[in-house]
Design an enzyme around this catalytic site. Structure first.
Site, short mmCIF file in Angstrom:
data_model
loop_
_atom_site.label_atom_id
_atom_site.label_comp_id
_atom_site.label_asym_id
_atom_site.label_seq_id
_atom_site.Cartn_x
_atom_site.Cartn_y
_atom_site.Cartn_z
N LYS A 50 -0.20 19.21 3.19
CA LYS A 50 -0.88 19.94 2.11
C LYS A 50 -0.80 19.24 0.77
O LYS A 50 -0.93 19.87 -0.28
CB LYS A 50 -0.36 21.38 2.00
CG LYS A 50 -0.24 22.13 3.31
CD LYS A 50 -1.47 21.96 4.19
CE LYS A 50 -2.75 22.53 3.59
NZ LYS A 50 -3.94 22.24 4.46
N THR A 53 -3.46 14.78 2.21
CA THR A 53 -3.53 13.71 3.22
C THR A 53 -4.86 13.73 3.99
O THR A 53 -5.37 12.67 4.35
CB THR A 53 -2.36 13.80 4.21
OG1 THR A 53 -2.30 15.12 4.78
CG2 THR A 53 -1.04 13.50 3.52
N HIS A 117 3.94 12.31 8.43
CA HIS A 117 4.61 13.10 7.39
C HIS A 117 6.10 12.77 7.34
O HIS A 117 6.85 13.37 6.57
CB HIS A 117 4.44 14.60 7.66
CG HIS A 117 3.02 15.06 7.60
ND1 HIS A 117 2.20 14.84 6.52
CD2 HIS A 117 2.27 15.78 8.49
CE1 HIS A 117 1.01 15.38 6.74
NE2 HIS A 117 1.02 15.95 7.92
N ARG A 139 1.53 15.49 -4.67
CA ARG A 139 0.77 16.53 -5.35
C ARG A 139 1.70 17.49 -6.07
O ARG A 139 2.86 17.66 -5.68
CB ARG A 139 -0.07 17.29 -4.30
CG ARG A 139 -1.07 18.27 -4.87
CD ARG A 139 -1.81 18.99 -3.74
NE ARG A 139 -2.82 19.89 -4.23
CZ ARG A 139 -3.51 20.74 -3.46
NH1 ARG A 139 -3.26 20.79 -2.16
NH2 ARG A 139 -4.42 21.54 -3.98
N TYR A 204 -2.31 13.09 -6.34
CA TYR A 204 -3.50 13.87 -6.03
C TYR A 204 -4.31 14.15 -7.30
O TYR A 204 -5.54 14.00 -7.32
CB TYR A 204 -3.07 15.19 -5.37
CG TYR A 204 -4.19 16.09 -4.95
CD1 TYR A 204 -4.76 15.97 -3.68
CD2 TYR A 204 -4.67 17.09 -5.79
CE1 TYR A 204 -5.78 16.82 -3.27
CE2 TYR A 204 -5.69 17.94 -5.39
CZ TYR A 204 -6.24 17.81 -4.13
OH TYR A 204 -7.25 18.65 -3.73
N ARG A 270 -9.27 24.12 2.14
CA ARG A 270 -9.26 25.45 1.55
C ARG A 270 -9.96 25.43 0.19
O ARG A 270 -11.09 25.83 0.05
CB ARG A 270 -7.83 26.00 1.43
CG ARG A 270 -7.76 27.50 1.14
CD ARG A 270 -6.32 27.98 1.06
NE ARG A 270 -5.63 27.51 -0.12
CZ ARG A 270 -5.64 28.14 -1.29
NH1 ARG A 270 -6.31 29.26 -1.44
NH2 ARG A 270 -4.98 27.65 -2.33
N LYS A 271 -9.27 24.95 -0.83
CA LYS A 271 -9.86 24.85 -2.16
C LYS A 271 -9.73 23.44 -2.72
O LYS A 271 -10.68 22.88 -3.25
CB LYS A 271 -9.20 25.84 -3.13
CG LYS A 271 -9.62 27.29 -2.95
CD LYS A 271 -9.04 28.14 -4.08
CE LYS A 271 -9.52 29.58 -3.98
NZ LYS A 271 -8.98 30.40 -5.09
#
Length: 308
Positions: A50, A53, A117, A139, A204, A270-271
């Site tokens: 999250k 990536t 990860h 991020r 990010y 998602r967003k």
């Protein structure tokens, strides 16, 4: 590091990171360390879940394959980014999932685009000692918390049908999550300072704010710089627009179906907004994260914007 309380009490700390002992991921990490052999031409995308990536996978794939696959013919139109850039612990070395994977990694075309990860301490020695390149994306932890929460919520709803069992799930404590987050980030940050030719550390938020600059930087790093002709023809901006979260989210291939049996393809987009945490987290939670961040990052030379 304190004991993490999460989906299960059966946890083990391995090389400074917590794993669930009854999870296939821990076994896969051990298998990767034992069996994986990196090639000098490999390119790895690394980062915690999250942190962007999936977006970085689409950007990297488009950059590397821009000559053979122009935008209007890109395999990204028919394949989810997760299906084009294999994750070592979830895809290649995971027999628990019925997932399309290469029978032999050596059959993948060069450069092999792979992801993980796993913490820097735990990645196979061949990755560290070979000439392969590592892209690390970090991020804002506040946005990571929110994104991970909704991703986990979707996973729980898809895999655990009993409502009582869903309600019994306890997510990791904020302090435990953040300590693991910082340890992971700082390992790769240190590696990027010690070996800038080996590890490219990306933020990010920087990619969001200055995509052209950082895409060119990325292309240079992997040895595939954009030519003046490509620059003049707007190839960089075409890749940025095509791989934008809005466009990726709108592609039919990313709207339906699942990855690894349980993860809805659409849940990976998602967003992607910077600062969405402000719509979900309380001032008290933000203050705690801010304090923890200052303690962990002090003296490292790394700063993360919380957009407070």
């Amino acid at each position: 590091m304190s004991t993490m309380r999460g989906l299960t009490s059966k946890l083990v700390m391995y090389e400074n990171f917590w794993y669930m002992t009854n999870s296939s991921i821990f076994r896969n990490v051990l298998s990767i360390q034992k069996n994986f052999v990196a090639k000098d031409t490999d390119i790895f995308i690394t980062g915690l879940p999250k942190t962007g990536t999936t977006w970085l996978k689409s950007l990297l794939y488009a950059i590397v394959n821009r000559t053979n696959h122009p935008i209007n013919q890109s395999p990204l139109l028919s394949h989810h980014p997760q299906e084009l850039v294999y994750n070592l612990e979830s895809d290649v070395y995971n027999e628990a999932f019925d997932y399309p994977r290469p029978n032999n990694l050596n059959e993948l075309p060069s450069p092999r685009l792979l992801s993980t990860h796993i913490s820097y301490m735990s990645i196979p020695e061949s990755i560290k000692t070979s000439g392969c390149r590592i892209l690390y994306i970090c991020r804002n932890p506040l946005d990571v918390i929110v994104s991970a929460y909704y991703f986990t919520l979707g996973f729980v709803k898809n895999t655990i049908k009993d409502k009582d069992d869903q309600d019994s799930i306890v997510l990791p404590r904020l302090e435990d999550f953040y300590e693991d987050f910082c340890d992971h980030v700082l390992e790769y940050w240190k590696a990027s300072l010690e070996r800038p030719d080996k590890v490219l550390f990306l933020k990010y938020e920087d990619l969001i704010d200055h995509p052209v600059l950082h895409l060119k930087r990325l292309a240079e790093f992997i040895g595939m710089p954009f030519s003046s002709k490509e620059d003049n023809e707007g190839v960089v901006q075409q890749i940025i627009d095509f791989c934008s979260i809005k466009n990726m989210k709108g592609l039919d291939v990313n709207k339906n179906g699942v990855i690894n049996k349980f993860f809805e393809k659409k849940s990976y987009f998602r967003k992607g907004e910077v600062g969405d945490w402000a719509n979900h987290l309380t001032p008290f939670m933000v203050e705690r994260i801010d304090r923890l961040m200052q303690e962990k990052l002090e003296g490292t030379g790394l700063s993360l914007k919380l957009h407070l």
